[in-house]
Design an enzyme around this catalytic site. Structure first.
Site, PDB file in Angstrom:
ATOM      1  N   LYS A  15     -20.921 -28.773 -10.957  1.00 29.03           N
ATOM      2  CA  LYS A  15     -19.682 -28.033 -10.385  1.00 29.03           C
ATOM      3  C   LYS A  15     -20.227 -27.378  -8.926  1.00 29.03           C
ATOM      4  O   LYS A  15     -21.236 -27.502  -8.595  1.00 29.03           O
ATOM      5  CB  LYS A  15     -19.304 -26.790 -11.145  1.00 29.03           C
ATOM      6  CG  LYS A  15     -18.966 -27.168 -12.531  1.00 29.03           C
ATOM      7  CD  LYS A  15     -18.322 -26.034 -13.454  1.00 29.03           C
ATOM      8  CE  LYS A  15     -17.920 -26.413 -14.869  1.00 29.03           C
ATOM      9  NZ  LYS A  15     -17.147 -25.557 -15.385  1.00 29.03           N
ATOM     10  N   PHE A  64      -8.257 -17.153 -17.199  1.00 32.25           N
ATOM     11  CA  PHE A  64      -9.292 -17.683 -16.131  1.00 32.25           C
ATOM     12  C   PHE A  64      -8.547 -18.954 -15.636  1.00 32.25           C
ATOM     13  O   PHE A  64      -9.370 -19.348 -14.463  1.00 32.25           O
ATOM     14  CB  PHE A  64     -10.462 -17.771 -16.878  1.00 32.25           C
ATOM     15  CG  PHE A  64     -10.553 -18.606 -18.036  1.00 32.25           C
ATOM     16  CD1 PHE A  64     -10.616 -20.251 -17.796  1.00 32.25           C
ATOM     17  CD2 PHE A  64     -10.412 -18.459 -19.239  1.00 32.25           C
ATOM     18  CE1 PHE A  64     -10.595 -20.981 -18.842  1.00 32.25           C
ATOM     19  CE2 PHE A  64     -10.544 -19.142 -20.390  1.00 32.25           C
ATOM     20  CZ  PHE A  64     -10.559 -20.709 -19.983  1.00 32.25           C
ATOM     21  N   ARG A  92     -23.825 -31.536 -24.344  1.00 33.41           N
ATOM     22  CA  ARG A  92     -23.245 -30.313 -24.497  1.00 33.41           C
ATOM     23  C   ARG A  92     -24.225 -29.441 -25.094  1.00 33.41           C
ATOM     24  O   ARG A  92     -24.285 -28.192 -24.687  1.00 33.41           O
ATOM     25  CB  ARG A  92     -22.106 -30.274 -25.531  1.00 33.41           C
ATOM     26  CG  ARG A  92     -20.682 -30.870 -24.780  1.00 33.41           C
ATOM     27  CD  ARG A  92     -19.498 -30.485 -25.363  1.00 33.41           C
ATOM     28  NE  ARG A  92     -19.256 -29.244 -25.561  1.00 33.41           N
ATOM     29  CZ  ARG A  92     -18.438 -28.485 -24.730  1.00 33.41           C
ATOM     30  NH1 ARG A  92     -17.884 -29.094 -23.899  1.00 33.41           N
ATOM     31  NH2 ARG A  92     -18.055 -27.191 -25.071  1.00 33.41           N
ATOM     32  N   THR A  98     -20.710 -22.162 -23.309  1.00 35.12           N
ATOM     33  CA  THR A  98     -19.589 -21.815 -21.908  1.00 35.12           C
ATOM     34  C   THR A  98     -19.958 -20.571 -21.315  1.00 35.12           C
ATOM     35  O   THR A  98     -19.860 -20.543 -20.096  1.00 35.12           O
ATOM     36  CB  THR A  98     -18.159 -21.953 -22.733  1.00 35.12           C
ATOM     37  OG1 THR A  98     -18.156 -23.209 -23.385  1.00 35.12           O
ATOM     38  CG2 THR A  98     -17.241 -21.717 -21.534  1.00 35.12           C
ATOM     39  N   ARG A 112     -26.916 -24.087 -18.614  1.00 34.02           N
ATOM     40  CA  ARG A 112     -25.837 -22.960 -18.244  1.00 34.02           C
ATOM     41  C   ARG A 112     -26.739 -21.481 -18.210  1.00 34.02           C
ATOM     42  O   ARG A 112     -26.626 -20.726 -17.397  1.00 34.02           O
ATOM     43  CB  ARG A 112     -24.625 -22.958 -19.052  1.00 34.02           C
ATOM     44  CG  ARG A 112     -23.821 -23.971 -18.828  1.00 34.02           C
ATOM     45  CD  ARG A 112     -22.638 -24.118 -19.925  1.00 34.02           C
ATOM     46  NE  ARG A 112     -21.697 -24.798 -19.506  1.00 34.02           N
ATOM     47  CZ  ARG A 112     -20.563 -25.105 -20.097  1.00 34.02           C
ATOM     48  NH1 ARG A 112     -20.319 -24.839 -21.404  1.00 34.02           N
ATOM     49  NH2 ARG A 112     -19.484 -25.773 -19.660  1.00 34.02           N
ATOM     50  N   ASN A 122     -20.190 -22.020 -14.387  1.00 32.04           N
ATOM     51  CA  ASN A 122     -21.071 -22.172 -15.480  1.00 32.04           C
ATOM     52  C   ASN A 122     -21.896 -23.481 -15.369  1.00 32.04           C
ATOM     53  O   ASN A 122     -22.309 -24.171 -16.234  1.00 32.04           O
ATOM     54  CB  ASN A 122     -20.598 -21.839 -16.711  1.00 32.04           C
ATOM     55  CG  ASN A 122     -19.323 -22.839 -17.077  1.00 32.04           C
ATOM     56  OD1 ASN A 122     -19.148 -23.699 -16.039  1.00 32.04           O
ATOM     57  ND2 ASN A 122     -19.057 -22.934 -18.331  1.00 32.04           N
ATOM     58  N   HIS A 125     -19.845 -29.183 -16.432  1.00 33.09           N
ATOM     59  CA  HIS A 125     -18.707 -29.541 -17.475  1.00 33.09           C
ATOM     60  C   HIS A 125     -19.611 -30.828 -18.413  1.00 33.09           C
ATOM     61  O   HIS A 125     -20.262 -31.812 -17.779  1.00 33.09           O
ATOM     62  CB  HIS A 125     -17.720 -30.209 -16.827  1.00 33.09           C
ATOM     63  CG  HIS A 125     -16.640 -30.768 -17.683  1.00 33.09           C
ATOM     64  ND1 HIS A 125     -15.788 -29.885 -18.570  1.00 33.09           N
ATOM     65  CD2 HIS A 125     -16.636 -32.160 -18.010  1.00 33.09           C
ATOM     66  CE1 HIS A 125     -15.318 -30.643 -19.293  1.00 33.09           C
ATOM     67  NE2 HIS A 125     -15.580 -32.020 -18.973  1.00 33.09           N
TER      68      HIS A 125
END
Ligand code: CDP
Ligand code: MG
Length: 181
Positions: A15, A64, A92, A98, A112, A122, A125
């Site tokens: 991100k 959000f 993941r 998350t 994260r 965070n 993805h």
């Protein structure tokens, strides 16, 4: 869909705040390579509002949603198609929970837990299922044909006949060559 011996594809996004931070970016790229993912495609892109709203459509009614879209469109992201056995769950697991405070408390060594700044920022993805991976890949890699990749290229990635290009951060097929890692 594909045999359990096939590689699985997942969509990873680094991100915007990660792309702005060379230390975090390098660390996350090292995690990808050390965990034996093959990088099938890489794209650095300022995600458009249209792409982000398609991508996060399931969250349209969440509190959000607006802050998420604003953040995701605030600067370039790095978007990768990653291949590996069990790629979706492995990525993941590496990302962690998350919510960043949950990650920091319960899984501090995850991506994260280490590089997340807030529940929205965070860090990364990762697709949550094969159907999501296909849908998400189609949004960001419009000319990537998943069926064709499995038919023509998967075997080279699966048998290690690929060569990693550090500069473009992608594995390229290297047919009839010695062993490449
Ligand atoms: O990304 P992941 O699949 O783990 O979580 P999600 O529930 O699908 O949420 C998508 C994204 O929305 C998250 O990665 C966060 O960036 C953002 N989000 C947020 O801003 N605030 C929350 N309370 C939950 C999620
Ligand atoms: Mg999700």
């Amino acid at each position: 869909m594909h045999s359990s011996k096939s590689l699985e594809l997942t969509l990873a996004i680094l991100k915007p705040h990660i792309v702005k931070s060379p230390f975090a970016l390098k660390n996350i790229h090292n995690i990808i390579i050390q965990n034996e993912f093959k990088v099938v495609r890489t794209r650095k892109s300022l995600i458009t509002h249209e792409e982000a709203s398609k991508f996060y459509a399931e969250h349209i009614n969440k509190f959000f949603y607006n802050r998420l879209l604003t953040f995701m469109c605030s600067g370039p992201s790095l978007i990768h198609i990653l291949a590996r056995h069990n790629a979706i769950n492995t990525w993941r697991q590496l990302m962690g929970p998350t919510k960043v405070y949950v990650a920091q408390l319960s899984a501090p060594n995850t991506i994260r837990g280490t590089f997340g700044l807030s529940d929205t920022r965070n860090a990364t993805h990762g697709s949550d299922s094969q159907d999501s991976a296909e849908r998400e890949i189609a949004i960001f890699f419009k000319d990537f044909d998943i069926k064709k990749w499995y038919a023509d290229e998967e075997m080279y990635f699966n048998t290690g006949q690929v060569k990693f290009d550090f500069v473009s951060f992608v594995h390229n097929i290297a047919k009839n060559t010695d062993i490449y890692k």
